[in-house]
Structures are given as C-alpha cells and as structure tokens.
Scaffold this motif. Structure first.
Motif, PDB file in Angstrom:
ATOM      1  N   PHE A   5      45.806  14.057  19.770  1.00  0.00           N
ATOM      2  CA  PHE A   5      45.772  15.409  20.300  1.00  0.00           C
ATOM      3  C   PHE A   5      44.379  16.007  20.160  1.00  0.00           C
ATOM      4  CE2 PHE A   5      45.970  19.934  19.153  1.00  0.00           C
ATOM      5  CZ  PHE A   5      46.336  20.447  20.379  1.00  0.00           C
ATOM      6  N   PHE A   6      43.805  15.871  18.968  1.00  0.00           N
ATOM      7  CA  PHE A   6      42.493  16.489  18.758  1.00  0.00           C
ATOM      8  C   PHE A   6      41.410  15.793  19.568  1.00  0.00           C
ATOM      9  CE2 PHE A   6      44.447  18.478  15.052  1.00  0.00           C
ATOM     10  CZ  PHE A   6      43.976  19.760  15.247  1.00  0.00           C
ATOM     11  N   VAL A   9      41.765  17.205  23.036  1.00  0.00           N
ATOM     12  CA  VAL A   9      41.212  18.560  23.096  1.00  0.00           C
ATOM     13  C   VAL A   9      39.695  18.501  23.142  1.00  0.00           C
ATOM     14  CG1 VAL A   9      40.901  20.673  21.785  1.00  0.00           C
ATOM     15  CG2 VAL A   9      43.149  19.655  21.955  1.00  0.00           C
ATOM     16  N   ALA A  12      38.552  17.502  26.510  1.00  0.00           N
ATOM     17  CA  ALA A  12      38.698  18.640  27.418  1.00  0.00           C
ATOM     18  C   ALA A  12      37.571  19.631  27.179  1.00  0.00           C
ATOM     19  CB  ALA A  12      40.055  19.306  27.205  1.00  0.00           C
ATOM     20  N   GLY A  13      37.250  19.831  25.917  1.00  0.00           N
ATOM     21  CA  GLY A  13      36.191  20.773  25.570  1.00  0.00           C
ATOM     22  C   GLY A  13      34.849  20.342  26.125  1.00  0.00           C
ATOM     23  N   ARG A  16      34.923  21.305  29.687  1.00  0.00           N
ATOM     24  CA  ARG A  16      35.087  22.708  30.040  1.00  0.00           C
ATOM     25  C   ARG A  16      33.964  23.619  29.546  1.00  0.00           C
ATOM     26  NH1 ARG A  16      40.246  25.734  29.182  1.00  0.00           N
ATOM     27  NH2 ARG A  16      39.216  26.983  30.763  1.00  0.00           N
ATOM     28  N   THR A  26      32.413  20.807  20.110  1.00  0.00           N
ATOM     29  CA  THR A  26      33.685  20.155  20.355  1.00  0.00           C
ATOM     30  C   THR A  26      33.588  18.648  20.137  1.00  0.00           C
ATOM     31  OG1 THR A  26      35.521  20.074  21.880  1.00  0.00           O
ATOM     32  CG2 THR A  26      33.339  19.916  22.813  1.00  0.00           C
ATOM     33  N   SER A  28      32.131  17.309  17.713  1.00  0.00           N
ATOM     34  CA  SER A  28      32.349  17.059  16.290  1.00  0.00           C
ATOM     35  C   SER A  28      33.844  17.069  15.968  1.00  0.00           C
ATOM     36  CB  SER A  28      31.608  18.095  15.447  1.00  0.00           C
ATOM     37  OG  SER A  28      32.293  19.320  15.462  1.00  0.00           O
ATOM     38  N   GLN A  29      34.621  17.737  16.800  1.00  0.00           N
ATOM     39  CA  GLN A  29      36.068  17.751  16.595  1.00  0.00           C
ATOM     40  C   GLN A  29      36.683  16.358  16.687  1.00  0.00           C
ATOM     41  OE1 GLN A  29      37.632  20.640  19.465  1.00  0.00           O
ATOM     42  NE2 GLN A  29      38.920  21.160  17.726  1.00  0.00           N
ATOM     43  N   THR A  32      35.816  14.463  13.515  1.00  0.00           N
ATOM     44  CA  THR A  32      36.381  14.887  12.236  1.00  0.00           C
ATOM     45  C   THR A  32      37.896  14.723  12.208  1.00  0.00           C
ATOM     46  OG1 THR A  32      36.325  17.143  13.049  1.00  0.00           O
ATOM     47  CG2 THR A  32      34.538  16.436  11.614  1.00  0.00           C
ATOM     48  N   LEU A  33      38.587  15.502  13.008  1.00  0.00           N
ATOM     49  CA  LEU A  33      40.041  15.436  12.908  1.00  0.00           C
ATOM     50  C   LEU A  33      40.637  14.319  13.746  1.00  0.00           C
ATOM     51  CD1 LEU A  33      41.596  18.900  12.407  1.00  0.00           C
ATOM     52  CD2 LEU A  33      40.795  17.204  10.814  1.00  0.00           C
ATOM     53  N   PHE A  37      42.539  11.830  11.442  1.00  0.00           N
ATOM     54  CA  PHE A  37      43.974  11.592  11.419  1.00  0.00           C
ATOM     55  C   PHE A  37      44.317  10.146  11.795  1.00  0.00           C
ATOM     56  CE2 PHE A  37      44.600  16.276  11.643  1.00  0.00           C
ATOM     57  CZ  PHE A  37      45.397  16.357  10.511  1.00  0.00           C
TER      58      PHE A  37
END
Lengths: 92, 390
Positions: A5-6, A9, A12-13, A16, A26, A28-29, A32-33, A37
């Motif tokens: 999911f992350f 996202v 997508a970031g 966008r 984004t 870095s998201q 990291t997560l 995960f």
C-alpha cells in the motif's frame, strides 16, 4: 499488504506531486514504510533465524542510505537553481 | 634586498613578504613546519620592519555546541606549544625582533564543511592582517583523520594568496597509520567487524565445525581493524561514554520509527486526496547539535520522516523543504533535534529551547536564488568571524 500500500501511494505521489522537491518526500515513503513492512513480513515469515537478522540488517542499511540519496537529489536540484514549487503556482 | 611597501601584487622570491599565514593542526610534521615558517620570515625580516607570522587554528567545532570544551582546550594548548617552539626558533635564527609571532583560533562561529569554506576564512583573515603568503604543513588535516591538503591548497591558490607547502621530511605511511590509530579504536573496530562477520555467518554452533567461522572471522576482523582503525570512528570510543551513546541510540530508534509511521500516514492521506492540499515551502533552521556525525544523524532523520527533506546543510543552517504546514510545525518544535542531542550528549543536553523559541527558524517564502543565497550566508559567517577576532 501494508508495505504494498505504501509503495503504491509513494508511486502515486511521484506522479502527482508538482516538482522535484515534493517528489523527494514521497520517494522516501516507499523506502521507509514500503520496504520496511515488506522486510518485516519477510522476517516474521522466516521466524527467529539468522536470516531474519540479516533482513533487519538490510532494513538498517536502507534506512541509512535512503535519506542520503534523497538529500543528494534535493541538494543537486537546489544547487542547479530549481525553484521549489509554491502554493498557487500552476502545475508543471 | 628591496623592501616591501604595502600592496604587494606581484611578489617574487627575493622580495620580502609582508607576512606569513600558517594554518596548524596537530600533525607529525608540525614542529618542522613551524621552524620552516620562522626561518622563511627571518630571511626577510629586519629589526625595523619585522615580518609577522600568524599561526591559525581552524576550529572544527562551533562555539555554542555542547561538549566542545575539550577540543577548545586542546587547540589552546597546541597554540601555546607553537608559541614556545616559535620562540626557540627565533633565538636559533637570531630573529628575536625581526619576526613577530601571533596565534589565533578561527571559525568557531560556523560549521565549516569543504575546503572552500576554510580557504575563504583564511583569505579573509590574511587580508585583514596584510598577510600574503600561506605556508601549508604537508600533513595538515582539516577534519578528523583525513588529509585534505591538496583540495585546500587548490582553493587557496584561487585566492590572491601565495601558497607554499613546507619542504619538510614526511614520515612514511606506516608511521602515519600507527600514529593516528589507537587502542580503543582498534578494539572497537575489531569487535564490531567480528560480530558482523558472525552475524552474516549465522552464529553457527560454536563447537565442532563452527570453529571455522570463528577463526576466519577473527582473521577478517583483524585485517579490517589493522587497515581501517585510523579512519573509522568520529571520536575516540571510550568505555565510559560509547556504550551509553549506543544505548541512547537504541531508545531513539523506536521513537524515530513512530514518527516515520505517523508522518507517513499524514503524507499518504494528502497524496491520495484528490484536491492534494499541499503547501510546500523551503525553510531554514539553525540546529545546535554539533558538526559531523550528530548533524548527519539529525539531517538524515529529518529526511527519513516523510514530509521533510534536508536540502542543504550550510554551516549550522539546515535548509529543509517541507511539504505540509504540519510537518513544518513538527520541525520547528525541534523534537528530533532534542532527541539527537539526547543520543549524543545525554539527558541534560536534551533540555534545550526549541528552534521556534530560539527564533532560529525562517520560512523562505520566496526561495533564495541558488548562488546569491549561498554566498550571502557564507559571507555573513565570515564577517562575524573576523569581527570577533579583532
């Protein structure tokens, strides 16, 4: 699943968001997560084992290298004179 | 011999230099460099027109930082020793009154990063004191254990200063290696690499075939410790403080993870929002954590947290790009800064006003144009430096 999911996202970031700087956030998201995960799941599946320890180690290195890379990109953009996008400006 | 009168645009070998500038750090060739500088000055100076020689220690700390007293004292001691040496040399070369020696510390007001920063400070100082020649110790090192003489010399040649490397005998590499390593560093590095090796090997049972891993691990760790103990570790590891710092770092990790998850959710929500209510701004925050590893930890933690990216670390100022007002507020509240101070300096250092309370935050609404902005900030730092020195 959460990791996926992350990562989604984050992707997508990247599409966008308006400019280099906000896209760096984004990105870095995902690391990291997203990777966090995913690797945690791997570690749990394997169970208490040396391979799990290696997975944690992997995570550690990702956590050290990711911000360094993000910083390098952002700094390069800044030094090249890219103006950060601000609210109200038109999307590029 | 022709006497020098002011200005000094073209200085040939036979013309008396108006003054020498010698950057100093503890090094194996420092003693000889001091002698060379005094000898050079003595060749040109007369009793009526003495040649000034300035020994300058460039600070690797910032004055407000916690835990820098030892470094400051070290610098003071070194400069005192240099004054003694210089006096000895003055009597030896019969230059008691034709050479005037002075020492000072520069650059304690700002973190200095690259050789250009150092060169700029030296050049400013030189023009303030009408010095036109720099003598560089070949073993001079700017920060830590890395020798960075060449880049510094290159940057200095781009100024109007004349740059010479002191022609002193340099010890062999072997000596340098043992000169800079220490028992503490060696043991710590050996232990770390040995544990790392065992971790990769999977901690096989320590009896029977497992002995193989232990022996090869020990050999590998020995090689690593022998070759790299002089360049690893930012500061000397000690039994008293290093484990404590490590333990505090372990407390920091869950907190950082929590922050990451929290801001991840916020940013994810914003990205998936069709209206995308972002409000990105470039901000500048002054952080008091100490240069080197602590600053890197802080900057990386900021970047690791979604919503804030460290764009540039200029002296003590971190240029942080933030995506949302919420992320900006969190940054200005300085929780991460407090935590990093806690990790590196202990509980007492964590009690510190937040950047917002200190007034060290600045939102650059209209982002600074690349070049102008940089030069402006560094120039400010330099003028501060020189003003304080006078």
């Amino acid at each position: 699943m959460v990791g996926l999911f992350f990562t989604l996202v984050s992707a997508a970031g990247v599409i966008r968001l308006p400019d280099v700087f906000s896209r760096a956030h984004t990105a870095s998201q995902a690391d990291t997560l997203g990777a966090g995960f995913a690797l945690a799941a791997v570690a749990l599946t394997i169970g208490w084992d040396s391979t799990a320890a290696k997975t944690v180690l992997l995570l550690f290195f990702i956590f050290v290298t990711n911000p360094t890379a993000a910083h390098a990109i952002a700094r390069a953009a800044y030094e090249e004179g890219v103006e950060p996008w601000t609210k109200g400006e038109e999307r590029r | 011999m022709c006497h020098h009168t002011g200005g000094g645009l073209v200085v040939g070998d036979d013309v008396a230099p108006p003054g020498l500038l010698v950057p100093v750090k503890r090094s194996v060739t420092l003693r000889k460099t001091v002698a060379y500088a005094i000898e050079e000055a003595a060749r040109h100076g007369t009793d009526e027109d003495p040649v000034p020689v300035h020994f300058v220690f460039l600070a690797t700390w910032r004055d407000e930082d916690p835990g820098t007293d030892a470094e400051k004292k070290g610098a003071q001691k070194l400069l005192e020793r240099i004054t003694l040496w210089a006096n000895e040399d003055q009597s030896e070369f019969g230059a008691k009154s034709s050479v005037s020696v002075s020492t000072t510390t520069l650059g304690g007001e700002a973190y200095l990063f690259d050789p250009a920063d150092y060169a700029k400070i030296l050049a400013t100082y030189a023009s303030e004191h009408e010095l036109d020649r720099v003598i560089v110790d070949p073993e001079y090192s700017l920060v830590g254990h890395t020798t960075l003489v060449q880049p510094l010399e290159y940057e200095l040649t781009r100024t109007s200063l004349r740059v010479d490397e002191a022609p002193v005998e340099r010890p062999t590499r072997r000596n340098r290696l043992t000169g800079r390593t220490s028992k503490g560093r060696f043991i710590a590095l050996f232990g770390t690499s040995f544990l790392f090796y065992q971790l990769l090997g999977g901690f096989t049972n320590f009896i029977g075939p497992g002995v193989f891993d232990i022996v090869t691990g020990a050999i590998t760790a020995l090689v690593v410790a022998l070759t790299l103990s002089n360049i690893s570790f930012y500061r000397e590891p000690t039994l008293a403080s290093s484990p404590k710092r490590l333990a505090r770092g372990l407390i920091y990790v869950p907190y950082l993870l929590f922050e990451i998850i929290k801001s991840n959710l916020i940013v994810a929500k914003v990205i998936l929002d069709p209206r995308m209510p972002i409000d990105p701004r470039m901000t500048k925050v002054k952080m008091y954590v100490g240069s080197g590893l602590p600053l890197m930890t802080l900057a990386n933690s900021i970047t690791l947290t979604p919503g804030t990216v460290t764009v540039r670390a200029n002296d003590q100022d971190l240029y942080v790009h933030s995506l949302l007002p919420a992320a900006r507020d969190g940054l200005f509240d300085g929780d991460l800064e407090k935590w990093v101070r806690f990790v590196f300096y202990g509980r007492s250092a964590a009690r510190f006003p937040s950047p917002r309370e200190r007034g060290d935050t600045e939102v650059l609404q209209e982002p600074v144009a690349t070049d102008g902005g940089h030069i402006e900030t560094t120039d400010d730092a330099h003028t501060d430096t020189t003003e304080d020195e006078q």
